[in-house]
Design a protein around this motif. Structure first.
Motif, PDB file in Angstrom:
ATOM      1  N   PHE A  79       7.621  16.625  30.099  1.00 47.11           N
ATOM      2  CA  PHE A  79       6.425  16.013  29.526  1.00 47.11           C
ATOM      3  C   PHE A  79       5.697  15.171  30.571  1.00 47.11           C
ATOM      4  O   PHE A  79       4.482  15.224  30.693  1.00 47.11           O
ATOM      5  N   LYS A  80       6.472  14.394  31.306  1.00 43.30           N
ATOM      6  CA  LYS A  80       5.870  13.535  32.327  1.00 43.30           C
ATOM      7  C   LYS A  80       5.174  14.382  33.393  1.00 43.30           C
ATOM      8  O   LYS A  80       4.036  14.098  33.776  1.00 43.30           O
ATOM      9  N   THR A  81       5.818  15.445  33.835  1.00 39.64           N
ATOM     10  CA  THR A  81       5.231  16.325  34.837  1.00 39.64           C
ATOM     11  C   THR A  81       3.961  16.986  34.308  1.00 39.64           C
ATOM     12  O   THR A  81       2.944  17.060  35.005  1.00 39.64           O
ATOM     13  N   PHE A  82       4.000  17.435  33.065  1.00 41.37           N
ATOM     14  CA  PHE A  82       2.841  18.074  32.447  1.00 41.37           C
ATOM     15  C   PHE A  82       1.655  17.116  32.363  1.00 41.37           C
ATOM     16  O   PHE A  82       0.543  17.457  32.771  1.00 41.37           O
ATOM     17  N   PHE A  83       1.877  15.921  31.845  1.00 40.54           N
ATOM     18  CA  PHE A  83       0.769  14.985  31.697  1.00 40.54           C
ATOM     19  C   PHE A  83       0.254  14.490  33.043  1.00 40.54           C
ATOM     20  O   PHE A  83      -0.947  14.259  33.205  1.00 40.54           O
TER      21      PHE A  83
END
Length: 112
Positions: A79-83
């Motif tokens: 999630f962190k990488t995506f955002f």
């Protein structure tokens, strides 16, 4: 941007960075899991509509369901990488999650 379009775009970027097909598939699966949750619980399907609270609530719900901390941390990293990717691609003006909150995502699992 529709969340699913963001997932496709992120997958294309991962492919361009030569990540393995299995990794890309896993990332997309985990992001779709979040999307289904956001649609069901908050009626959110646009990347720009996602708030920090939504992510934290998802992680709390995963912990309440008895998911192991390692699994939750794996989701969190994706999630962190995506955002972060969405921010880098210029969606930052419209996104409701700030860079500071993205950095805090690492620590919110410790609160669970």
């Amino acid at each position: 941007m529709h969340f699913n379009d963001g997932i496709v775009e992120f997958g294309f970027d991962c492919k361009a960075r030569k990540l393995s097909g299995k990794s890309i598939s896993n990332y997309q699966k985990q992001l779709r899991y979040l999307l289904r949750y956001l649609e069901a619980e908050f009626q959110v399907n646009q990347v720009e509509e996602v708030r920090f609270f939504h992510i934290k609530q998802f992680l709390v719900d995963m912990a309440d369901k008895g998911r192991k901390p390692q699994y939750i941390n794996d989701l969190l990293k994706v999630f962190k990488t995506f955002f972060n990717y969405m921010k880098q691609e210029g969606y930052s003006e419209r996104m409701r999650i700030t860079r500071r909150q993205l950095r805090r995502l690492v620590f919110c699992c410790l609160e669970i």
